[in-house]
Design a protein around this motif. Structure first.
Motif: not given
Length: 128
Positions: A30, A34, A82, A87, A89
């Motif tokens: 992650v 990021n 995430a 972030v 997914v």
């Protein structure tokens, strides 16, 4: 008198080490996504345990080891970390994902020893 404890490591200790490894690995994935501005794409893990059921010509110990593996735990940890970091997914169907180059998307050619070659970008990788 001696200790009544066994000298072999406990299953709890092994499980704790596995959880710690999954935590570190998921955190690193992650963090990298990021930092690079990437999204994370994972395969949908469904039906894996059906591969290791009784009657599939596998031994009891092997089936037990494979069925005790935390198939979804790594994905769960990556997904929640995430989400926490913002972030994205995405989950994809695994069918055919190993047949295309991860860099350019071209169809891969099989070499000997489970090695794969991309004829477009000349990348060579492992076919597992």
């Amino acid at each position: 008198m001696g200790s009544a404890r066994s000298s072999t490591p406990s299953m709890g200790g092994e499980r704790n080490r596995t959880v710690q490894r999954l935590h570190r690995l998921s955190r690193a994935i992650v963090a990298r996504a990021n930092a690079k501005g990437f999204s994370i794409v994972m395969e949908k893990l469904k039906g894996i345990q059906r591969l290791y059921k009784r009657g599939n010509a596998q031994g009891t110990l092997y089936r037990g080891r494979m069925n005790s593996w935390t198939f979804r735990e790594a994905q769960r940890q990556i997904e929640y970390k995430a989400r926490w970091e913002g972030v994205p997914v995405t989950y994809v169907n695994p069918r055919g994902t190993s047949r295309n180059c991860p860099d350019c998307g071209s169809p891969l050619l099989e070499l000997e020893g489970r090695r794969l070659l991309c004829p477009s970008c000349k990348r060579i990788g492992d076919g597992t």
